[in-house]
Scaffold this active site. Structure first.
Site, PDB file in Angstrom:
ATOM      1  CB  CYS A   1      -2.624   2.201   0.918  1.00 23.47           C
ATOM      2  SG  CYS A   1      -4.345   1.757   1.398  1.00 23.47           S
TER       3      CYS A   1
ATOM      4  CE1 TYR B   1       0.160   8.276  -8.149  1.00 24.69           C
ATOM      5  CE2 TYR B   1      -1.582   9.273  -9.398  1.00 24.69           C
ATOM      6  CZ  TYR B   1      -1.014   8.669  -8.177  1.00 24.69           C
ATOM      7  OH  TYR B   1      -1.884   8.428  -7.253  1.00 24.69           O
TER       8      TYR B   1
ATOM      9  CG  LEU C   1      -6.385   7.346   0.424  1.00 30.64           C
ATOM     10  CD1 LEU C   1      -6.213   6.947  -0.873  1.00 30.64           C
ATOM     11  CD2 LEU C   1      -7.559   8.067   0.970  1.00 30.64           C
TER      12      LEU C   1
ATOM     13  CE  LYS D   1      -1.215   4.925  -7.681  1.00 27.54           C
ATOM     14  NZ  LYS D   1      -1.348   4.118  -6.411  1.00 27.54           N
TER      15      LYS D   1
HETATM   16  N1  NAD Z   1      -4.963  11.304  -1.965  1.00 31.60           N
HETATM   17  C1  NAD Z   1      -5.626  11.119  -3.126  1.00 31.60           C
HETATM   18  O1  NAD Z   1      -6.235  12.092  -3.522  1.00 31.60           O
HETATM   19  C2  NAD Z   1      -5.229   9.876  -4.074  1.00 31.60           C
HETATM   20  C3  NAD Z   1      -5.895   9.782  -5.268  1.00 31.60           C
HETATM   21  C4  NAD Z   1      -5.635   8.566  -5.915  1.00 31.60           C
HETATM   22  C5  NAD Z   1      -4.945   7.487  -5.644  1.00 31.60           C
HETATM   23  N2  NAD Z   1      -4.199   7.766  -4.438  1.00 31.60           N
HETATM   24  C6  NAD Z   1      -3.189   6.446  -4.143  1.00 31.60           C
HETATM   25  O2  NAD Z   1      -3.683   6.239  -2.506  1.00 31.60           O
HETATM   26  C7  NAD Z   1      -2.448   5.640  -2.212  1.00 31.60           C
HETATM   27  C8  NAD Z   1      -2.288   6.511  -0.587  1.00 31.60           C
HETATM   28  O3  NAD Z   1      -2.194   7.861  -0.912  1.00 31.60           O
HETATM   29  P1  NAD Z   1      -2.145   8.738   0.344  1.00 31.60           P
HETATM   30  O4  NAD Z   1      -2.969  10.030  -0.307  1.00 31.60           O
HETATM   31  O5  NAD Z   1      -2.923   8.365   1.486  1.00 31.60           O
HETATM   32  O6  NAD Z   1      -0.843   9.342   0.430  1.00 31.60           O
HETATM   33  P2  NAD Z   1       0.186   9.364   1.640  1.00 31.60           P
HETATM   34  O7  NAD Z   1       1.332  10.172   1.062  1.00 31.60           O
HETATM   35  O8  NAD Z   1      -0.665  10.166   2.791  1.00 31.60           O
HETATM   36  O9  NAD Z   1       0.285   8.025   2.101  1.00 31.60           O
HETATM   37  C9  NAD Z   1       1.140   7.258   1.301  1.00 31.60           C
HETATM   38  C10 NAD Z   1       2.043   6.485   2.456  1.00 31.60           C
HETATM   39  O10 NAD Z   1       2.901   5.485   1.562  1.00 31.60           O
HETATM   40  C11 NAD Z   1       4.235   5.459   2.336  1.00 31.60           C
HETATM   41  N3  NAD Z   1       5.212   5.120   1.404  1.00 31.60           N
HETATM   42  C12 NAD Z   1       5.703   5.585   0.437  1.00 31.60           C
HETATM   43  N4  NAD Z   1       6.807   4.898  -0.386  1.00 31.60           N
HETATM   44  C13 NAD Z   1       6.655   3.722   0.303  1.00 31.60           C
HETATM   45  C14 NAD Z   1       7.383   2.479   0.173  1.00 31.60           C
HETATM   46  N5  NAD Z   1       8.347   2.189  -0.807  1.00 31.60           N
HETATM   47  N6  NAD Z   1       7.342   1.558   0.998  1.00 31.60           N
HETATM   48  C15 NAD Z   1       6.389   1.706   2.067  1.00 31.60           C
HETATM   49  N7  NAD Z   1       5.600   2.773   2.166  1.00 31.60           N
HETATM   50  C16 NAD Z   1       5.758   3.751   1.589  1.00 31.60           C
HETATM   51  C17 NAD Z   1       4.526   6.761   2.606  1.00 31.60           C
HETATM   52  O11 NAD Z   1       5.137   6.804   3.787  1.00 31.60           O
HETATM   53  C18 NAD Z   1       3.036   7.312   3.272  1.00 31.60           C
HETATM   54  O12 NAD Z   1       2.776   6.878   4.571  1.00 31.60           O
HETATM   55  C19 NAD Z   1      -1.328   5.977  -2.890  1.00 31.60           C
HETATM   56  O13 NAD Z   1      -0.917   4.811  -3.744  1.00 31.60           O
HETATM   57  C20 NAD Z   1      -1.791   6.925  -3.987  1.00 31.60           C
HETATM   58  O14 NAD Z   1      -1.149   6.991  -5.138  1.00 31.60           O
HETATM   59  C21 NAD Z   1      -4.320   8.839  -3.636  1.00 31.60           C
END
Ligand code: NAD
Ligand code: NAG
Length: 258
Positions: A88, A165, A19, A169
């Site tokens: 994100c 989690y 995202l 959130k």
């Molecule tokens: N994909 C989904 O369906 C979904 C649904 C609800 C919420 N989210 C939320 O959206 C956000 C992005 O998720 P995504 O699906 O793109 O995941 P993703 O794993 O593809 O991307 C997350 C990124 O965050 C980075 N990250 C992790 N820990 C970190 C830290 N301590 N400092 C800096 N960067 C860090 C990772 O390296 C990664 O690049 C997250 O907060 C996730 O909880 C995702």
């Protein structure tokens, strides 16, 4: 191209994947400059190179005060300031509180780690971004900048194994309004997005069968969200001056089952 985005400076955490990455790509496409904040081992550097001179990578662990301060300095030095910060970065775990079959309790460190990255990390970025955004001259409407956070529908319908989690959130949801109130006098708006199921590397690790099943659990459209649909909502929250202190679900109408 949206006029509003032309030349604005933004910072996106978790910007190397999923995202966050879609947000970075959309922002650059729309004429913004972007500081990509992600872990040193991420693809952040490679992405910045692909995107050219309007993107730069600042290796950042969002839980580190020093790292996030450095990222703000990069925005200031390289692009002259900051208008928009998007949180994100996030991690998940799936552990039940107490597994009676295996007589195993949820590790406290594991709970704390998720809270630290998702909740404390988001707040760390918000507070330091607010400090830098405050240096902007307000526009005609008195606005200096915008902050967008990422929660999850798990803040509301957390499933088994999502105690940590969902708590992290839910914390982001809970602090959205008070922070919007804190920063109102500075002309900084704060909103949070609560995504449902999006097709990112996070979900990509699941078997195809599970992904298909997840998609059918969405009322309409029956598919996993495309990351750019999330990024589109981030853009809307940046552009619409009346959006403030709000949490928006983007989930195709899903309500997660236990
Ligand atoms: N994909 C989904 O369906 C979904 C649904 C609800 C919420 N989210 C939320 O959206 C956000 C992005 O998720 P995504 O699906 O793109 O995941 P993703 O794993 O593809 O991307 C997350 C990124 O965050 C980075 N990250 C992790 N820990 C970190 C830290 N301590 N400092 C800096 N960067 C860090 C990772 O390296 C990664 O690049 C997250 O907060 C996730 O909880 C995702
Ligand atoms: C950077 O963005 C500006 C608009 O702010 C645009 O004119 C320029 O072409 C972009 N540069 C690159 C390398 O994409």
């Amino acid at each position: 191209m949206t006029l509003l985005f032309q030349g604005i400076v933004s910072l996106v955490t978790g910007g190397a994947s999923g995202l966050g990455r879609a947000t970075v790509e959309r922002f650059v496409r729309e004429g913004a400059r972007v500081v990509i904040c992600d872990l040193p081992k991420s693809h952040g550097e490679k992405l910045a190179q692909e995107l050219g001179s309007n993107a730069t990578f600042s290796p950042t662990d969002v839980t580190s005060e020093e790292d996030v301060k450095k990222a703000m300095e990069t925005a200031k030095k390289q692009f002259g300031g900051l208008n928009v910060a998007v949180n994100c970065a996030g991690i998940g775990v799936a552990v039940v509180t107490y597994n009676a079959g295996k007589d195993r309790v949820h590790k406290l460190e594991e709970f704390q780690r998720v809270i630290n990255v998702n909740l404390v990390g988001t707040f760390n970025v918000i507070r330091l971004a607010a400090q830098l955004i405050n240096q902007n001259e307000p526009n005609a409407d008195g606005q200096r900048g915008v902050i967008v956070n990422t929660a999850s529908v798990a803040a509301f319908d957390g499933q088994r194994g999502q105690a940590a989690y969902s708590a992290s959130k839910g914390g982001i949801v809970g602090m959205t309004l008070p922070i919007a109130r804190d920063l109102a006098s500075r002309g900084i708006r704060v909103n949070t997005i609560a995504p449902g199921l999006f097709d990112t590397p996070l979900l990509g690790e699941l078997p195809e069968k599970v992904r298909k099943f997840l998609a059918t659990s969405v009322p309409f459209p029956q598919k996993l969200g495309v990351p750019d649909e999330f990024a589109h909502l981030v853009q809307f929250l940046v552009e619409n001056p009346m959006m403030n202190g709000e949490v928006i679900r983007i989930d195709g109408g899903i309500r997660m089952q236990p």
